[in-house]
Design an enzyme around this catalytic site. Sequence first.
Site, PDB file in Angstrom:
ATOM      1  N   GLU A  95       6.045  52.751  44.226  1.00  0.00           N
ATOM      2  CA  GLU A  95       6.443  52.775  45.627  1.00  0.00           C
ATOM      3  C   GLU A  95       6.053  51.392  46.031  1.00  0.00           C
ATOM      4  OE1 GLU A  95       8.889  54.776  47.060  1.00  0.00           O
ATOM      5  OE2 GLU A  95       8.637  55.884  44.962  1.00  0.00           O
ATOM      6  N   TRP A 149       8.520  48.975  45.109  1.00  0.00           N
ATOM      7  CA  TRP A 149       9.651  48.803  45.728  1.00  0.00           C
ATOM      8  C   TRP A 149       9.481  47.937  46.842  1.00  0.00           C
ATOM      9  CZ3 TRP A 149      14.345  49.878  44.434  1.00  0.00           C
ATOM     10  CH2 TRP A 149      14.692  51.024  43.293  1.00  0.00           C
ATOM     11  N   TRP A 158      35.088  49.537  58.365  1.00  0.00           N
ATOM     12  CA  TRP A 158      34.186  50.255  59.091  1.00  0.00           C
ATOM     13  C   TRP A 158      35.032  50.947  60.543  1.00  0.00           C
ATOM     14  CZ3 TRP A 158      30.236  51.573  56.298  1.00  0.00           C
ATOM     15  CH2 TRP A 158      29.788  50.562  55.448  1.00  0.00           C
ATOM     16  N   ASN A 173      10.837  59.231  53.894  1.00  0.00           N
ATOM     17  CA  ASN A 173      11.957  58.340  52.935  1.00  0.00           C
ATOM     18  C   ASN A 173      13.209  59.266  52.653  1.00  0.00           C
ATOM     19  OD1 ASN A 173      12.538  55.933  51.229  1.00  0.00           O
ATOM     20  ND2 ASN A 173      12.135  57.429  49.727  1.00  0.00           N
ATOM     21  N   TRP A 214      26.499  49.698  58.185  1.00  0.00           N
ATOM     22  CA  TRP A 214      25.097  49.962  57.776  1.00  0.00           C
ATOM     23  C   TRP A 214      24.076  49.142  58.692  1.00  0.00           C
ATOM     24  CZ3 TRP A 214      22.157  45.436  56.203  1.00  0.00           C
ATOM     25  CH2 TRP A 214      23.267  44.541  55.704  1.00  0.00           C
ATOM     26  N   TRP A 258      18.793  49.749  53.516  1.00  0.00           N
ATOM     27  CA  TRP A 258      19.940  50.083  54.167  1.00  0.00           C
ATOM     28  C   TRP A 258      21.068  49.761  53.252  1.00  0.00           C
ATOM     29  CZ3 TRP A 258      21.894  53.130  58.117  1.00  0.00           C
ATOM     30  CH2 TRP A 258      20.996  53.591  58.971  1.00  0.00           C
TER      31      TRP A 258
HETATM   32  C1  LIG Z   1      17.323  53.512  55.569  1.00  0.00           C
HETATM   33  C2  LIG Z   1      15.911  53.046  55.113  1.00  0.00           C
HETATM   34  C3  LIG Z   1      15.238  51.939  55.846  1.00  0.00           C
HETATM   35  C4  LIG Z   1      13.985  51.933  55.394  1.00  0.00           C
HETATM   36  N1  LIG Z   1      13.297  51.021  56.274  1.00  0.00           N
HETATM   37  C5  LIG Z   1      11.844  50.751  55.988  1.00  0.00           C
HETATM   38  C6  LIG Z   1      11.338  49.698  56.914  1.00  0.00           C
HETATM   39  O1  LIG Z   1      11.550  49.005  57.738  1.00  0.00           O
HETATM   40  N2  LIG Z   1       9.812  49.594  56.436  1.00  0.00           N
HETATM   41  C7  LIG Z   1       9.109  49.912  55.288  1.00  0.00           C
HETATM   42  O2  LIG Z   1       8.025  49.973  55.278  1.00  0.00           O
HETATM   43  N3  LIG Z   1       9.948  50.960  54.569  1.00  0.00           N
HETATM   44  C8  LIG Z   1      11.276  51.169  54.890  1.00  0.00           C
HETATM   45  N4  LIG Z   1      11.925  52.268  54.191  1.00  0.00           N
HETATM   46  C9  LIG Z   1      11.309  52.574  52.908  1.00  0.00           C
HETATM   47  C10 LIG Z   1      10.531  53.924  53.167  1.00  0.00           C
HETATM   48  O3  LIG Z   1      11.126  55.005  53.695  1.00  0.00           O
HETATM   49  C11 LIG Z   1       9.061  53.855  53.655  1.00  0.00           C
HETATM   50  O4  LIG Z   1       8.514  52.808  53.077  1.00  0.00           O
HETATM   51  C12 LIG Z   1       8.080  54.983  53.391  1.00  0.00           C
HETATM   52  O5  LIG Z   1       8.885  56.326  54.061  1.00  0.00           O
HETATM   53  C13 LIG Z   1       6.876  54.999  54.373  1.00  0.00           C
HETATM   54  O6  LIG Z   1       6.241  55.954  54.320  1.00  0.00           O
HETATM   55  P1  LIG Z   1       4.844  55.966  53.588  1.00  0.00           P
HETATM   56  O7  LIG Z   1       3.965  55.083  53.781  1.00  0.00           O
HETATM   57  O8  LIG Z   1       4.274  57.454  53.589  1.00  0.00           O
HETATM   58  O9  LIG Z   1       5.167  56.059  51.902  1.00  0.00           O
HETATM   59  P2  LIG Z   1       4.428  56.065  50.565  1.00  0.00           P
HETATM   60  O10 LIG Z   1       5.432  57.052  49.957  1.00  0.00           O
HETATM   61  O11 LIG Z   1       3.119  56.770  50.795  1.00  0.00           O
HETATM   62  O12 LIG Z   1       4.658  54.803  49.810  1.00  0.00           O
HETATM   63  C14 LIG Z   1       3.694  53.747  49.813  1.00  0.00           C
HETATM   64  C15 LIG Z   1       4.264  52.567  50.277  1.00  0.00           C
HETATM   65  O13 LIG Z   1       5.096  52.071  49.468  1.00  0.00           O
HETATM   66  C16 LIG Z   1       6.064  51.353  50.230  1.00  0.00           C
HETATM   67  N5  LIG Z   1       7.473  51.874  49.962  1.00  0.00           N
HETATM   68  C17 LIG Z   1       7.768  53.055  49.615  1.00  0.00           C
HETATM   69  N6  LIG Z   1       9.050  53.458  49.415  1.00  0.00           N
HETATM   70  C18 LIG Z   1       9.584  52.324  49.670  1.00  0.00           C
HETATM   71  C19 LIG Z   1      10.758  51.741  49.651  1.00  0.00           C
HETATM   72  N7  LIG Z   1      12.047  52.763  49.400  1.00  0.00           N
HETATM   73  N8  LIG Z   1      11.096  50.544  49.993  1.00  0.00           N
HETATM   74  C20 LIG Z   1      10.155  49.823  50.158  1.00  0.00           C
HETATM   75  N9  LIG Z   1       8.942  49.909  50.321  1.00  0.00           N
HETATM   76  C21 LIG Z   1       8.558  51.260  49.914  1.00  0.00           C
HETATM   77  C22 LIG Z   1       5.747  51.528  51.726  1.00  0.00           C
HETATM   78  O14 LIG Z   1       4.979  50.175  52.039  1.00  0.00           O
HETATM   79  C23 LIG Z   1       4.746  52.521  51.706  1.00  0.00           C
HETATM   80  O15 LIG Z   1       3.902  52.574  52.940  1.00  0.00           O
HETATM   81  C24 LIG Z   1      13.342  52.535  54.434  1.00  0.00           C
HETATM   82  C25 LIG Z   1      13.908  53.147  53.593  1.00  0.00           C
HETATM   83  C26 LIG Z   1      15.424  53.717  53.958  1.00  0.00           C
HETATM   84  C27 LIG Z   1      16.139  54.581  53.036  1.00  0.00           C
END
Ligand SMILES: Cc1cc2nc3c(=O)[nH]c(=O)nc-3n(C[C@H](O)[C@H](O)[C@H](O)COP(=O)(O)OP(=O)(O)OC[C@H]3O[C@@H](n4cnc5c(N)ncnc54)[C@H](O)[C@@H]3O)c2cc1C
Length: 463
Positions: free
Chosen positions: A274, A277, A305, A341, A359, A382
């Site tokens: 993660e 990502w 759209w 997420n 989007w 997005w």
């Molecule tokens: C439409 C959409 C918009 C999003 N906008 C953002 C945003 O503005 N900022 C943001 O940090 N994340 C965003 N995410 C990704 C993800 O949803 C969040 O990072 C995650 O939910 C954060 O929760 P956590 O810290 O508990 O994640 P955990 O599951 O604990 O993951 C650890 C870290 O990994 C990174 N991470 C995890 N999933 C993703 C992912 N899909 N993409 C990029 N990094 C990821 C984050 O830094 C996160 O804190 C978005 C996802 C979607 C589908």
Amino acid sequence: MAVTLVWFRDDLRISDNPALAAAADSGDDVVACYVLDEETEGIRPRGGASRWWLHHSLAALTATLEDLGIPLVLRRGAAAEVLPRLVDECSAHAVVWNRRYGLAERTADAAVKTAFSENGISATSYQANLLYEPWEVTSGTKEPYKVFTPFWRACLTFRTPRRPLPAPDTLHGPRLDSEGLDDWALPPTEPEWIRGLQETWTPGEAGAQERLDDFLDSGAEGYNENRERPGMQSTSMLSPHLRFGEISPFEVWHAAQDHKDTSTAHDIRAFGSELGWREFSWQLLYFNPDLATVNHRSEFDAFAWEDPTTADLSAWQHGTTGYPLIDAGMRQLHGIGWMHNRVRMATASFLIKNLMIDWRVGEKWFWERLVDADPASNAFNWQWVAGSGADASPYFRIFNPVLQSRKFDPEGRYLLRFVPELTEADNLHEPWKGSAPGYPEPIVDLKESRERALSAYKALPKS
Ligand SMILES: Cc1cc2nc3c(=O)[nH]c(=O)nc-3n(C[C@H](O)[C@H](O)[C@H](O)COP(=O)(O)OP(=O)(O)OC[C@H]3O[C@@H](n4cnc5c(N)ncnc54)[C@H](O)[C@@H]3O)c2cc1C
């Protein structure tokens, strides 16, 4: 005594902060500053939730630096004008900072660096906020990766992330005039909004470390499976702390690795990926600076759209669409500035595919309301959901909110937490099939809207 100026930006921490460590190790006097730059062209203004976070994070950093022996000097204005003034005021011979990767930020930093070099001031930048510099890990053809899996595999073989640096024990330096943080009036004024944020989060480095410790103690084991369940506290909730640099990805990476044993190895691997990502999003933003505004796949420019000024958009934003998972997610976002997420994916898919709203409209709403609003991750995800991104979910994959909540929140713990009126509903996942007092009827039919979206997609020119 010689003075080094440390310019804090997206790295509001003293641990594993290479710029601060370099200044401390030099033995110089240290002046620490933060510049609220809302004037440099191209730097995206922060959304409301992020402004709230920034206020509290700066307050926390100020207190931490005071404990070490120096103040945090706050100034507002274009960095290219403010920094030379600060250098003059304290007669600094060197300026240090940690790198940022957006185009406008890079351009601003390069201009500042050039101006300092021409005036005999040394300006040095460091890698601090990404495990891999966006240009470091490229494909066999020396191109940036477009697909996550080979990118992350290549990162893991390229280099093991370095160990975090310790925080300095003590700092010394002159006291310059500072603007007042309260005078910046960063937080929004809606009391309800503030209350939800305050009850959930502790911005700052100590809050970040606590989140990490809590996650490793109780969430890491089982993460691989449980992270899909929005009703459980199973993910780290570190995203806003990482966004503001209150904790470094190196600290998170190594704390997780050190926690690994035979029973948690696959959980830690999943968690590491993660973080991957996040790295991938930044690589894409680095090479596609307009990721938040321009379809990566240009055929999506022709997409038909719907007009976003309809009542549908407002129902989505406020969590009154009549679909429990969508409403729970949007109310979670509204209430605490964060959303799980899986639910982010479902709510984004609903806006784009069932309501057929661009989007970019959703990206802007998340930008305003998320405490972790991140220029790279928000835009990338997005586009991922829309299908217009580089490595994206295929357009025809349309999340069904009913199936999603049945699968990932079968007992409705998440749904009931954010949509309490559903307590009275006969059918939690499809309330329109029974009585659900006080809960709205669905604003669209899932089947019809899905078919409409699929035909619009089929009408796109082929790439
Ligand atoms: C439409 C959409 C918009 C999003 N906008 C953002 C945003 O503005 N900022 C943001 O940090 N994340 C965003 N995410 C990704 C993800 O949803 C969040 O990072 C995650 O939910 C954060 O929760 P956590 O810290 O508990 O994640 P955990 O599951 O604990 O993951 C650890 C870290 O990994 C990174 N991470 C995890 N999933 C993703 C992912 N899909 N993409 C990029 N990094 C990821 C984050 O830094 C996160 O804190 C978005 C996802 C979607 C589908």
